[in-house]
Write an enzyme that holds these catalytic residues in place. Structure first.
Site, PDB file in Angstrom:
ATOM      1  CG  ASP A  30      -1.965   0.943   1.310  1.00 57.18           C
ATOM      2  OD1 ASP A  30      -2.162   1.489   0.066  1.00 57.18           O
ATOM      3  OD2 ASP A  30      -2.753   1.194   2.132  1.00 57.18           O
ATOM      4  CG  ASP A 124      -3.312   3.808  -3.539  1.00 62.74           C
ATOM      5  OD1 ASP A 124      -4.208   3.121  -3.931  1.00 62.74           O
ATOM      6  OD2 ASP A 124      -3.468   4.456  -2.416  1.00 62.74           O
ATOM      7  CD  GLU A 125      -5.543  -0.724  -1.422  1.00 59.74           C
ATOM      8  OE1 GLU A 125      -4.989  -1.442  -0.403  1.00 59.74           O
ATOM      9  OE2 GLU A 125      -6.689  -0.193  -1.338  1.00 59.74           O
TER      10      GLU A 125
END
Length: 376
Positions: A30, A124-125
């Site tokens: 993350d 983003d993860e």
């Protein structure tokens, strides 16, 4: 890079003996305050200052906040006016999604150096299954450390990671040492960790479900584990089985590299609240055009149209309609959304936001194979 190590893993330490026969090694990566961190990286004047990515106007919403801004209680999805009240020195930056996508692609390439089993959740993860990894590294925490170091080297951004034997616990672990840290939850510690965790912090348990659980006397994972399957199924339907298992640290979902997209949607917050049906209907046209453009690009269609309405007091409702075959055109999508909007009127309070989503997706090839009309 701080790393929290737990006790040595055992093959099957669950009180129910329900763990899968072969333990997997799952990493959840993350990025830390991703959008805001990219902006601070690219503009040195923003470094160390409270930054919000999003619109600063009266109707704006925070899309992301730097850690400096979070210290003042500024969070994503917060109205911009509220964010400004909480932090008078807050700096608003307009989002640059093309840049975020490019950086996300760089990060994805780093993941691919270690495994092909990558399940992106957003820009983003992502989940990574490194049980059998390309580098032949036996210890998943070492892989996570190397990945985070490579991300820093290539993008100059920080990432946090969670390592465990299942996706649920890897996701929970990635929050333990944020920012710029990692943590591991082993099979031995998994059930104990879940037991001590408030259910409102469970990934996938929203505020409404958490409130319902509290009314039923369920505050922690231990409380949830104490409830029999029949009780959970009666109160939470199909989700009851999921809650029964995760309360015991059990999650057998695989990392899915080609996870099918469930829906395509678009929404907009208006500068001025809407009371009039004609004005609200006019706002549906650009939303349905955006959704349909994405459908054409993906060569996908859907059978369920959902309208989202958020009122001025932030109350939110949804209305849906499903069809036996996929929606055939943008005009049909617009007509369906307009029909759902008509059912909402007259409204007792002004409308702040509208959204249109197309779900129950299937590809053009699948639709044609089923003897239905081609989507495009």
């Amino acid at each position: 890079m701080p790393t929290t190590e737990a006790a040595t893993a055992t093959t099957n330490d669950s009180p129910e003996g329900l763990l899968p026969p072969r333990l997997r090694k799952i990493i959840h990566v993350d990025m830390d305050a991703f959008y805001a961190s990219v902006e601070q990286r690219d503009n040195p004047d923003l470094r160390g200052k409270p930054v919000a990515v999003g619109g600063s106007e009266a109707r704006g919403v925070v899309a992301a906040a730097s850690y400096e801004a979070r210290a003042f209680g500024v969070r994503s999805a917060l109205p911009s006016v509220t964010a400004k009240r909480r932090c008078s020195e807050l700096i608003f930056v307009k989002p640059r999604f093309d840049v975020y996508r490019a950086v996300s692609a760089q990060i994805r390439e780093i993941f691919a150096e270690y495994t092909d089993l990558i399940e992106p959740l957003s820009l983003d993860e992502a989940y990574l299954d490194v049980t059998d990894n390309k580098q032949g590294i036996a210890i998943a925490t070492e892989i996570a450390t190397r990945i985070r170091a490579r991300i820093k080297e290539v993008t100059d951004l920080n990432a946090s990671a969670g390592i465990s034997y299942c996706k649920f616990l890897a996701k929970m672990a990635s929050d333990l040492n944020k920012p710029n840290g990692q943590a591991v939850i082993t099979p031995k510690n998994g059930p104990r960790f879940v037991a001590s965790l408030p259910v409102k912090k469970f990934h996938g348990v929203g505020p409404a479900t958490a409130a319902k659980m509290e009314r039923l006397g369920i505050v922690t994972g231990a409380d949830l584990r104490a409830k029999p399957m029949e009780f959970l199924a009666a109160n939470f339907g199909k989700s009851g089985t999921w809650y029964y298992r995760i309360s015991r640290g059990i999650d057998e979902r695989p990392v899915q590299p080609d996870r099918p997209r469930k829906s395509i949607g678009a929404e907009d917050t208006f500068r001025v609240d809407l009371f009039d049906f004609a004005a609200a209907k006019a706002e549906l046209a650009p939303l349905t055009e955006k959704v349909w453009r994405h459908c054409e690009a993906k060569r996908m269609g859907g059978r369920t149209v959902t309208l989202k309405v958020k009122f001025a007091d932030f109350q939110q409702i949804t209305r849906s309609r499903s069809f036996p075959i996929p929606v055939a055109s943008q005009d049909e999508l617009l007509a369906s959304a307009a029909g759902l909007l008509q059912d909402v009127f007259p409204v007792a309070k002004a409308i702040r936001l509208l959204g249109v989503t197309l779900s129950s997706l299937e590809s053009e090839r699948a639709a044609s194979a089923d003897g239905q009309l081609a989507l495009f």
